[in-house]
Write a protein that holds these residues in place. Structure first.
Motif, PDB file in Angstrom:
ATOM      1  N   ALA A   9       6.120  34.014 -68.369  1.00  0.00           N
ATOM      2  CA  ALA A   9       5.229  33.167 -68.493  1.00  0.00           C
ATOM      3  C   ALA A   9       6.582  31.916 -69.253  1.00  0.00           C
ATOM      4  CB  ALA A   9       3.844  32.840 -69.278  1.00  0.00           C
ATOM      5  N   ILE A  10       6.967  30.501 -68.442  1.00  0.00           N
ATOM      6  CA  ILE A  10       7.821  30.052 -68.231  1.00  0.00           C
ATOM      7  C   ILE A  10       7.161  28.538 -67.903  1.00  0.00           C
ATOM      8  CG2 ILE A  10       9.882  29.011 -67.868  1.00  0.00           C
ATOM      9  CD1 ILE A  10      11.367  31.929 -67.039  1.00  0.00           C
ATOM     10  N   TYR A  11       7.001  27.352 -68.721  1.00  0.00           N
ATOM     11  CA  TYR A  11       6.510  27.025 -68.487  1.00  0.00           C
ATOM     12  C   TYR A  11       7.454  25.384 -67.911  1.00  0.00           C
ATOM     13  CZ  TYR A  11       3.369  22.509 -69.137  1.00  0.00           C
ATOM     14  OH  TYR A  11       2.385  21.204 -68.414  1.00  0.00           O
ATOM     15  N   ASP A  12       7.187  24.653 -67.091  1.00  0.00           N
ATOM     16  CA  ASP A  12       7.565  23.520 -66.334  1.00  0.00           C
ATOM     17  C   ASP A  12       7.702  22.149 -66.729  1.00  0.00           C
ATOM     18  OD1 ASP A  12       9.382  22.307 -65.101  1.00  0.00           O
ATOM     19  OD2 ASP A  12       8.890  23.044 -62.455  1.00  0.00           O
ATOM     20  N   LEU A  13       8.476  21.896 -68.344  1.00  0.00           N
ATOM     21  CA  LEU A  13       8.759  20.476 -67.638  1.00  0.00           C
ATOM     22  C   LEU A  13       8.994  19.216 -67.398  1.00  0.00           C
ATOM     23  CD1 LEU A  13      10.098  20.737 -71.982  1.00  0.00           C
ATOM     24  CD2 LEU A  13       7.229  19.698 -70.877  1.00  0.00           C
ATOM     25  N   ALA A  14       9.852  19.750 -66.135  1.00  0.00           N
ATOM     26  CA  ALA A  14      10.218  18.567 -64.730  1.00  0.00           C
ATOM     27  C   ALA A  14       9.448  18.050 -63.816  1.00  0.00           C
ATOM     28  CB  ALA A  14      11.215  19.301 -64.113  1.00  0.00           C
ATOM     29  N   VAL A  15       8.273  18.541 -63.839  1.00  0.00           N
ATOM     30  CA  VAL A  15       6.966  18.340 -62.948  1.00  0.00           C
ATOM     31  C   VAL A  15       5.747  17.473 -64.213  1.00  0.00           C
ATOM     32  CG1 VAL A  15       7.538  20.174 -61.279  1.00  0.00           C
ATOM     33  CG2 VAL A  15       5.547  20.332 -63.060  1.00  0.00           C
ATOM     34  N   ASP A  16       5.472  17.772 -65.119  1.00  0.00           N
ATOM     35  CA  ASP A  16       5.195  16.776 -66.011  1.00  0.00           C
ATOM     36  C   ASP A  16       5.753  15.591 -65.925  1.00  0.00           C
ATOM     37  OD1 ASP A  16       3.191  18.367 -66.462  1.00  0.00           O
ATOM     38  OD2 ASP A  16       3.307  19.402 -67.760  1.00  0.00           O
ATOM     39  N   PRO A  17       4.469  14.058 -66.548  1.00  0.00           N
ATOM     40  CA  PRO A  17       5.022  13.047 -67.172  1.00  0.00           C
ATOM     41  C   PRO A  17       5.678  13.080 -68.794  1.00  0.00           C
ATOM     42  CG  PRO A  17       2.484  13.535 -67.130  1.00  0.00           C
ATOM     43  CD  PRO A  17       3.122  14.787 -66.236  1.00  0.00           C
ATOM     44  N   THR A  18       5.545  14.173 -68.988  1.00  0.00           N
ATOM     45  CA  THR A  18       5.880  14.521 -70.750  1.00  0.00           C
ATOM     46  C   THR A  18       7.129  14.329 -70.515  1.00  0.00           C
ATOM     47  OG1 THR A  18       6.284  17.037 -70.100  1.00  0.00           O
ATOM     48  CG2 THR A  18       4.195  16.143 -71.635  1.00  0.00           C
ATOM     49  N   ARG A  19       7.807  14.600 -68.673  1.00  0.00           N
ATOM     50  CA  ARG A  19       9.373  14.699 -69.226  1.00  0.00           C
ATOM     51  C   ARG A  19      10.248  13.139 -69.460  1.00  0.00           C
ATOM     52  NH1 ARG A  19      14.191  17.459 -68.687  1.00  0.00           N
ATOM     53  NH2 ARG A  19      15.045  16.822 -67.243  1.00  0.00           N
ATOM     54  N   SER A  20       9.150  12.297 -69.781  1.00  0.00           N
ATOM     55  CA  SER A  20       9.454  10.528 -69.407  1.00  0.00           C
ATOM     56  C   SER A  20       9.123  10.036 -71.256  1.00  0.00           C
ATOM     57  CB  SER A  20       8.794   9.773 -69.068  1.00  0.00           C
ATOM     58  OG  SER A  20       7.758  10.399 -69.090  1.00  0.00           O
ATOM     59  N   THR A  21       8.612  10.524 -72.204  1.00  0.00           N
ATOM     60  CA  THR A  21       8.504  10.061 -73.526  1.00  0.00           C
ATOM     61  C   THR A  21       8.829  11.461 -74.437  1.00  0.00           C
ATOM     62  OG1 THR A  21       6.068  10.348 -73.363  1.00  0.00           O
ATOM     63  CG2 THR A  21       7.306   8.189 -72.751  1.00  0.00           C
ATOM     64  N   LEU A  22       9.795  11.642 -75.437  1.00  0.00           N
ATOM     65  CA  LEU A  22       9.647  12.635 -76.365  1.00  0.00           C
ATOM     66  C   LEU A  22       8.398  12.692 -76.721  1.00  0.00           C
ATOM     67  CD1 LEU A  22      11.625  14.468 -77.401  1.00  0.00           C
ATOM     68  CD2 LEU A  22      12.511  12.819 -79.135  1.00  0.00           C
ATOM     69  N   ASP A  23       7.683  11.963 -77.391  1.00  0.00           N
ATOM     70  CA  ASP A  23       6.345  12.205 -78.182  1.00  0.00           C
ATOM     71  C   ASP A  23       5.287  13.557 -77.257  1.00  0.00           C
ATOM     72  OD1 ASP A  23       7.277  10.809 -80.628  1.00  0.00           O
ATOM     73  OD2 ASP A  23       5.890   9.340 -79.369  1.00  0.00           O
ATOM     74  N   GLN A  24       5.276  13.055 -76.285  1.00  0.00           N
ATOM     75  CA  GLN A  24       4.747  13.692 -75.523  1.00  0.00           C
ATOM     76  C   GLN A  24       4.886  15.128 -75.067  1.00  0.00           C
ATOM     77  OE1 GLN A  24       3.237  11.578 -71.617  1.00  0.00           O
ATOM     78  NE2 GLN A  24       3.733   9.652 -72.577  1.00  0.00           N
ATOM     79  N   ALA A  25       6.229  15.250 -74.691  1.00  0.00           N
ATOM     80  CA  ALA A  25       6.571  16.691 -74.660  1.00  0.00           C
ATOM     81  C   ALA A  25       6.750  17.120 -76.351  1.00  0.00           C
ATOM     82  CB  ALA A  25       8.545  16.453 -74.181  1.00  0.00           C
ATOM     83  N   LEU A  26       6.941  16.770 -77.192  1.00  0.00           N
ATOM     84  CA  LEU A  26       5.944  17.042 -78.272  1.00  0.00           C
ATOM     85  C   LEU A  26       5.883  18.160 -78.283  1.00  0.00           C
ATOM     86  CD1 LEU A  26       9.279  14.795 -80.961  1.00  0.00           C
ATOM     87  CD2 LEU A  26       9.279  16.586 -79.750  1.00  0.00           C
ATOM     88  N   ARG A  27       4.382  17.498 -78.199  1.00  0.00           N
ATOM     89  CA  ARG A  27       3.587  17.931 -77.849  1.00  0.00           C
ATOM     90  C   ARG A  27       3.056  18.977 -77.103  1.00  0.00           C
ATOM     91  NH1 ARG A  27      -1.394  16.511 -74.737  1.00  0.00           N
ATOM     92  NH2 ARG A  27      -0.262  15.117 -73.954  1.00  0.00           N
ATOM     93  N   VAL A  28       3.761  18.915 -76.235  1.00  0.00           N
ATOM     94  CA  VAL A  28       3.043  19.550 -75.352  1.00  0.00           C
ATOM     95  C   VAL A  28       3.986  20.999 -75.470  1.00  0.00           C
ATOM     96  CG1 VAL A  28       3.996  20.488 -72.560  1.00  0.00           C
ATOM     97  CG2 VAL A  28       2.953  18.426 -73.072  1.00  0.00           C
ATOM     98  N   ALA A  29       6.138  20.996 -75.760  1.00  0.00           N
ATOM     99  CA  ALA A  29       6.342  21.924 -76.431  1.00  0.00           C
ATOM    100  C   ALA A  29       5.139  23.185 -77.336  1.00  0.00           C
ATOM    101  CB  ALA A  29       7.978  21.797 -77.141  1.00  0.00           C
ATOM    102  N   LYS A  30       4.722  22.358 -78.429  1.00  0.00           N
ATOM    103  CA  LYS A  30       3.843  23.388 -79.156  1.00  0.00           C
ATOM    104  C   LYS A  30       2.646  23.189 -78.362  1.00  0.00           C
ATOM    105  CE  LYS A  30       4.579  19.440 -82.982  1.00  0.00           C
ATOM    106  NZ  LYS A  30       4.467  18.362 -84.068  1.00  0.00           N
ATOM    107  N   LEU A  31       1.753  23.088 -77.466  1.00  0.00           N
ATOM    108  CA  LEU A  31       0.685  23.748 -77.194  1.00  0.00           C
ATOM    109  C   LEU A  31       1.580  24.519 -75.996  1.00  0.00           C
ATOM    110  CD1 LEU A  31      -0.863  20.779 -75.888  1.00  0.00           C
ATOM    111  CD2 LEU A  31      -1.751  21.968 -77.414  1.00  0.00           C
ATOM    112  N   ALA A  32       2.329  25.023 -75.832  1.00  0.00           N
ATOM    113  CA  ALA A  32       3.318  26.034 -75.363  1.00  0.00           C
ATOM    114  C   ALA A  32       3.919  26.845 -75.848  1.00  0.00           C
ATOM    115  CB  ALA A  32       4.221  25.299 -74.267  1.00  0.00           C
TER     116      ALA A  32
END
Length: 425
Positions: A9-32
C-alpha cells in the motif's frame, strides 16, 4: 511487502491538499506510517498550468523533510530524466537514501510537460526514452562504483576508506560523459528502489528492462492483464526474474458507508462536471491536437478524429487508453466523465466492495501495489484505514506491519545485480 501480505500500500500525497503546506504533509506522513502504509508518493509536473492551484513542491526536498518525522515508511520522489543530469540524480537520491536510513525510491518519468522552463522543444518520445535508458545505466553504475567494504570503521572508531574498492565508471555515451566514481559513500539500500511511470510502447520497453516497479494507468482488468502480460514477457527476454517488474496501480476510490451512498457521491460528482471544460480535458487525453468544441455530447466520437499514435509527442499511454474508449463507442459525455480520473482505475462502493475489486486484480496476478489517497480528510481516513486496509489485511492481501528496515526489504525486493564489474587492483 508488509507482514504476510503480497500487495503493498502506497499513499499518494500528490492528490492531497497536504502537498501545499509542509505542516499538513508532516501530519499525514505520520498518519500513513501509523497505518503501516509502505511508502509515500510524490508526483511532479514542471509546468505552471499542469497541477492545479496548489502548485507542485520539489519532490526530493519535500520527502527529505518528511523523512525526519518518520522512521519506517518509504519515500518516493518523481524526477524527470529529460531535465536532469545522471550524476546529480545519483547524488540526490543517494543522499535521500542516507538521510532516510534506506527508504528512498525514484519514480522515473520522461516528462510530457515543462520544456518551456528548460529551454528548447520537448524531445520526441524516442529521444526521451533513449536518454532515460542511458541515465539509468549511468546512475546505477555510479551507485555501484563503491564495492561492498569500501568504507569500514577502524579500531580507533574512525572511518577507513579502501580506495582500491572505489572505481571510476568511465561512461561515454550518446548523451553523457561521466567519469565517476560517485562522491558519496555506499547507500543503505545499495540502490534506491526504482519505479518507472509510463505505459506507451517505449515506456513499457524501458520498464521491462530496468524498473523494479512500473506505475501505469490501468482502468480495467482487461487492460491491466494485457499490460502485465506484455511487460513481463519483455522483462523475461532481458533475463529478469519472474514476477518483475511489480505492477503499481492508482486506485481512485469513492467510499460510501453503503452502496447507495457511494452511488450518490458518484452521481453528485458527475453532476458537478463542467462539460465544456471537459471537452478540453478529453482533447488532452487524445494528444492535444483534436478540436471537440462543436461535437454533440451524447454521440460517439468519430474514429476519424483519433491521432496517429506515431505523431503524438505527449502522454502516449493516455492516448492509447482514450483511443480505445472511442473505438468502443464512448460518447463525448462518457469520455468527459472518464477524463475526470485521467485514465486511472476508479471504483465506488463500501470499503468491502472496493476490497473486492482490489482482490480481483490481486488474484488475477496484475496488482502488486496500490496507490491510495484520502488520509488528509478525517472521514476518508476512517474508510481507508479502518475500512479498506482493514478488510485487505483480513483477507491477507496487504500485510499488517513493516517486515524490514529499508523500503527495499518492505517491498520484498532484492538488490539487482551490480551495474559494474570493475577489475580488482
Amino acid at each position: 511487502m508488509t507482514g504476510a501480505g503480497d500487495t503493498s500500500a502506497i499513499y499518494d500525497l500528490a492528490v492531497d491538499p497536504t502537498r501545499s503546506t509542509l505542516d499538513q504533509a508532516l501530519r499525514v506522513a505520520k498518519l500513513a506510517e501509523a497505518a503501516r502504509i509502505d511508502a509515500l508518493f510524490t508526483a511532479d509536473l514542471l509546468s505552471f498550468d499542469a497541477q492545479g492551484s496548489i502548485g507542485s513542491q520539489e519532490p526530493l526536498v519535500f520527502v527529505s523533510a518528511l523523512s525526519q518525522v518518520t522512521s519506517r515508511i518509504g519515500l518516493i520522489a518523481t524526477v524527470s530524466t529529460t531535465f536532469h543530469h545522471p550524476f546529480n540524480l545519483a547524488r540526490l537520491f543517494g543522499t535521500l537514501d542516507h538521510v532516510s536510513n534506506g527508504r528512498a525510491a525514484w519514480n522515473l518519468v520522461t516528462s510530457a510537460v515543462g520544456e518551456e522552463n528548460f529551454g528548447g522543444e520537448l524531445p520526441s518520445p524516442g529521444e526521451r526514452y533513449a536518454r532515460a535508458a542511458e541515465t539509468l545505466e549511468v546512475v546505477n553504475a555510479l551507485w555501484d562504483s563503491w564495492e561492498p567494504g569500501a568504507l569500514t570503521v577502524g579500531a580507533d572508531g574512525k572511518a577507513v576508506l579502501h580506495r582500491d574498492r572505489v572505481h571510476p565508471i568511465g561512461h561515454s555515451g550518446r548523451f553523457f560523459e561521466v567519469a565517476g566514481p560517485l562522491n558519496i559513500p555506499p547507500l543503505p539500500q545499495g540502490r534506491p528502489v526504482q519505479i518507472q511511470a509510463g505505459q506507451s510502447e517505449a515506456g513499457r520497453a524501458l520498464g521491462a528492462r530496468y524498473a523494479e516497479i512500473v506505475f501505469t494507468s490501468l482502468p480495467t482488468l482487461d487492460i491491466a492483464a494485457d499490460f502485465t502480460r506484455k511487460i513481463r514477457a519483455e522483462a523475461g527476454r532481458f533475463g529478469r526474474d519472474e514476477g518483475l517488474p511489480l505492477i503499481l496501480s492508482s486506485l481512485h476510490a469513492t467510499y460510501g458507508a453503503s452502496e447507495e451512498e457511494a452511488r450518490r457521491l458518484v452521481r453528485e460528482r458527475r453532476e458537478s462536471i463542467d462539460f465544456e471544460r471537459g471537452r478540453a480535458q478529453v482533447a488532452d487525453m487524445l494528444g492535444g491536437g483534436v478540436d471537440l468544441a462543436d461535437l454533440p455530447l451524447d454521440r460517439p466520437l468519430p474514429e476519424s478524429l483519433l491521432p496517429d499514435i506515431a505523431s503524438v509527442n505527449r502522454r502516449r499511454g493516455r492516448v492509447d487508453i482514450f483511443s480505445g474508449y472511442v473505438r468502443s463507442g464512448y460518447t463525448l459525455r462518457e469520455l468527459v466523465i472518464a477524463a475526470q480520473d485521467t485514465g486511472h482505475w476508479a471504483v465506488a462502493g463500501t470499503p468491502e466492495q472496493i476490497a473486492d475489486a482490489v482482490e480481483e486484480r490481486f488474484r488475477a496476478g496484475v496488482l502488486d501495489a496500490i496507490l491510495l489517497n484520502g488520509l488528509a480528510n478525517p472521514a476518508q481516513h476512517d474508510f481507508v484505514v479502518n475500512g479498506l486496509l482493514h478488510e485487505l489485511r483480513k483477507r491477507k492481501i496487504v500485510g499488517t506491519d513493516y517486515s524490514g528496515v529499508t523500503l527495499r526489504e518492505n517491498l520484498g525486493l532484492t538488490l539487482p545485480a551490480r551495474a559494474t564489474a570493475p577489475a580488482r587492483s
